[in-house]
Scaffold this motif. Structure first.
Motif, mmCIF file in Angstrom:
data_model
loop_
_atom_site.group_PDB
_atom_site.id
_atom_site.type_symbol
_atom_site.label_atom_id
_atom_site.label_comp_id
_atom_site.label_asym_id
_atom_site.label_seq_id
_atom_site.Cartn_x
_atom_site.Cartn_y
_atom_site.Cartn_z
ATOM 1 N N ASP A 288 0.830 -1.207 0.000
ATOM 2 C CA ASP A 288 0.000 0.000 0.000
ATOM 3 C C ASP A 288 0.865 1.258 0.000
ATOM 4 O OD1 ASP A 288 -2.223 -1.659 0.114
ATOM 5 O OD2 ASP A 288 -2.396 -1.518 2.303
ATOM 6 N N LEU A 289 1.926 1.259 0.819
ATOM 7 C CA LEU A 289 2.825 2.412 0.889
ATOM 8 C C LEU A 289 3.506 2.651 -0.457
ATOM 9 C CD1 LEU A 289 4.485 1.756 4.371
ATOM 10 C CD2 LEU A 289 2.925 3.633 3.810
ATOM 11 N N LEU A 290 3.941 1.585 -1.091
ATOM 12 C CA LEU A 290 4.610 1.705 -2.380
ATOM 13 C C LEU A 290 3.664 2.201 -3.462
ATOM 14 C CD1 LEU A 290 6.717 -1.544 -2.178
ATOM 15 C CD2 LEU A 290 7.680 0.696 -2.680
ATOM 16 N N GLN A 291 2.475 1.640 -3.499
ATOM 17 C CA GLN A 291 1.548 2.025 -4.554
ATOM 18 C C GLN A 291 1.004 3.434 -4.355
ATOM 19 O OE1 GLN A 291 -0.876 -1.818 -4.558
ATOM 20 N NE2 GLN A 291 -0.592 -1.500 -6.758
ATOM 21 N N ALA A 292 1.007 3.930 -3.112
ATOM 22 C CA ALA A 292 0.545 5.291 -2.855
ATOM 23 C C ALA A 292 1.558 6.332 -3.311
ATOM 24 C CB ALA A 292 0.250 5.466 -1.361
ATOM 25 N N ALA A 293 2.849 5.949 -3.329
ATOM 26 C CA ALA A 293 3.892 6.926 -3.677
ATOM 27 C C ALA A 293 5.082 6.220 -4.317
ATOM 28 C CB ALA A 293 4.336 7.688 -2.428
ATOM 29 N N PRO A 294 4.885 5.624 -5.489
ATOM 30 C CA PRO A 294 5.969 4.836 -6.090
ATOM 31 C C PRO A 294 7.210 5.661 -6.424
ATOM 32 C CG PRO A 294 4.153 5.091 -7.637
ATOM 33 C CD PRO A 294 3.659 5.574 -6.313
ATOM 34 N N ALA A 295 7.041 6.888 -6.888
ATOM 35 C CA ALA A 295 8.200 7.708 -7.251
ATOM 36 C C ALA A 295 9.035 8.037 -6.026
ATOM 37 C CB ALA A 295 7.744 8.990 -7.942
ATOM 38 N N ARG A 296 8.380 8.373 -4.904
ATOM 39 C CA ARG A 296 9.126 8.671 -3.679
ATOM 40 C C ARG A 296 9.754 7.411 -3.106
ATOM 41 N NH1 ARG A 296 4.546 11.386 -1.938
ATOM 42 N NH2 ARG A 296 4.503 10.238 0.039
ATOM 43 N N ALA A 297 9.073 6.291 -3.226
ATOM 44 C CA ALA A 297 9.620 5.038 -2.708
ATOM 45 C C ALA A 297 10.883 4.633 -3.450
ATOM 46 C CB ALA A 297 8.580 3.928 -2.806
ATOM 47 N N ALA A 298 10.964 5.010 -4.715
ATOM 48 C CA ALA A 298 12.125 4.634 -5.530
ATOM 49 C C ALA A 298 13.302 5.578 -5.354
ATOM 50 C CB ALA A 298 11.727 4.581 -7.005
ATOM 51 N N ASP A 299 13.138 6.611 -4.538
ATOM 52 C CA ASP A 299 14.202 7.602 -4.330
ATOM 53 C C ASP A 299 14.309 7.914 -2.845
ATOM 54 O OD1 ASP A 299 15.977 9.675 -4.267
ATOM 55 O OD2 ASP A 299 14.775 11.049 -5.488
ATOM 56 N N PRO A 300 15.258 7.297 -2.134
ATOM 57 C CA PRO A 300 15.330 7.483 -0.678
ATOM 58 C C PRO A 300 15.569 8.926 -0.267
ATOM 59 C CG PRO A 300 17.324 6.429 -1.496
ATOM 60 C CD PRO A 300 16.341 6.448 -2.631
ATOM 61 N N ALA A 301 16.214 9.709 -1.127
ATOM 62 C CA ALA A 301 16.467 11.109 -0.794
ATOM 63 C C ALA A 301 15.182 11.935 -0.840
ATOM 64 C CB ALA A 301 17.499 11.697 -1.751
ATOM 65 N N ALA A 302 14.191 11.488 -1.591
ATOM 66 C CA ALA A 302 12.949 12.242 -1.737
ATOM 67 C C ALA A 302 12.084 12.169 -0.487
ATOM 68 C CB ALA A 302 12.160 11.720 -2.937
ATOM 69 N N ASP A 303 12.155 11.051 0.230
ATOM 70 C CA ASP A 303 11.302 10.874 1.413
ATOM 71 C C ASP A 303 12.004 9.928 2.387
ATOM 72 O OD1 ASP A 303 9.307 10.437 3.280
ATOM 73 O OD2 ASP A 303 7.699 10.374 1.803
ATOM 74 N N PRO A 304 12.938 10.461 3.192
ATOM 75 C CA PRO A 304 13.685 9.594 4.117
ATOM 76 C C PRO A 304 12.804 8.827 5.090
ATOM 77 C CG PRO A 304 14.743 11.735 3.933
ATOM 78 C CD PRO A 304 13.423 11.853 3.222
#
Length: 373
Positions: A199-215
């Protein structure tokens, strides 16, 4: 990568140890150093900054540090590299009171753990994973090992670490492709045990793929994946039953890696492996079309592959490699599959026609990855 709050996940054991996620994680090495204690610091190319910080903490506590740089990635997990490290330990006079510290990705921590497991029948090891794959999978749970020409991780031992320490900032230095590859093991945990991860991944896939975007999201995903593994290995250290669920997608993944001579990233192979076993489970009547397609949707959303090119001509090689999987018993292939979301089970001796049909499906549909550059 900005600082996220510190998280600690306890592995109940036996033996009990902590996985600590937070800024300055290497400082906790001081708890494992003492005057005169020898420490073999095993590291890989490109991890000098972390290795140097670890060395300073150890030396500052009076330990005598011996550093050994090993080849990058799977090239480190060979008998030749292993015997070289044994020789170094012998020349430096390491005893059972001494320590091995592994700094690097999953291959480096696998090797460091196996060195510790085999030297004098076992010395302590502390692991500092610097990759997502390392912290959520390889460094946690006590599996150690090397590869042979016949397959991946066929030679190894169970040897839990004294601690696992990871600063999330180390993950921020990874290439995007390597980080995304590591997400496959996180996604695996979502399918087998913790759907909140999906659920977390599908809600924000772009942020999940970039650790700097959402620590905070990055640490939450890591902590959840580590907790899944902690819960499993605390009850089944030696893979007698339950722990096999952590191999979801890995039978086909290891076959890809072997056939490709380890030129594929492990996580990319696991991603395709999960789609493959989902296809098998769907054809066996265990899961519905929605769950099958959710595999492709979640994986593709973060940029992971869902297909393996090659077609029917590769099936013979892949099937032979699958037969050598550690979960096989005699000539019987055993696959970890789902019979519903977060409901893993084993499928023993699946029909060969089903296996071939699932391979055809992952050969023809979805996006494919290339080799590691």
């Amino acid at each position: 990568m900005s600082e996220a709050r510190t998280r600690t996940v306890e592995i109940a054991g036996p033996p009990r140890y902590d996985v600590r996620l937070g800024a300055g994680a290497e400082r906790h090495l001081a708890e494992h150093a003492r005057p005169g204690r020898r420490v073999l610091l095993v590291t890989q190319p490109g991890r000098n900054e972390v290795a140097e910080a670890a060395s300073e903490v150890l030396a500052g506590s009076g330990a005598r540090v011996v550093r050994a740089e090993v080849p990058d990635a799977e090239a480190a997990k060979t008998a030749e590299v292993l015997t070289g490290l044994w020789g170094l330990l012998g020349r430096e006079g390491f005893t059972r009171d001494d320590l091995v510290v592994g700094v690097g990705g999953g291959a480096t921590t696998d090797l460091a753990g196996f060195v510790a497991a085999t030297w004098l029948r076992g010395v302590e090891v502390v692991l500092l994973p610097t990759s997502l794959l390392g912290v959520v999978d390889a460094a946690v749970g006590g599996k150690t090992g090397i590869n042979t020409a016949e397959g991946k991780n066929l030679v190894g031992a169970f040897h839990p670490p004294r601690a696992v320490l990871c600063d999330p900032a180390w993950l921020g230095s990874m290439s995007r492709a390597d980080y995304v590859s590591g997400l496959a093991e996180v996604i695996k945990c979502g399918f087998v045990t913790d759907p909140v991860i999906l659920d977390l991944l599908q809600a924000a896939p772009a942020r999940a793929a970039d650790p700097a975007a959402d620590p905070e999201l990055a640490v939450e995903l890591v902590a959840r994946a580590v907790q899944v593994k902690a819960d499993v290995v605390s009850t089944d250290l030696r893979e007698a039953g339950l722990r096999e669920v952590l191999n979801y997608g890995h039978t086909f993944a290891h076959a890809i890696e072997q056939v490709e001579d380890y030129r594929w990233r492990h996580g990319d192979a696991v991603a395709v492996g999960m789609v493959y076993v989902a296809e098998v489970a769907h054809r066996a009547g265990l899961i519905d079309t929605d769950l099958l397609e959710r595999h492709r949707a979640v994986l593709a959303s973060v940029g992971l592959p869902t297909a393996y090119p090659g077609g029917a001509q590769r099936w013979t090689e892949l099937r032979a490699a699958m037969a050598r999987d550690k979960k096989s018993r005699g000539s019987t292939l055993r696959l970890v599959v789902l019979e519903g979301l977060a409901r893993p089970t084993r499928l023993e001796g699946p029909d060969e026609a089903t296996l071939r049909a699932a391979h055809a499906a992952v050969s023809q549909a979805g996006s494919a990855a290339g080799a590691v550059p």
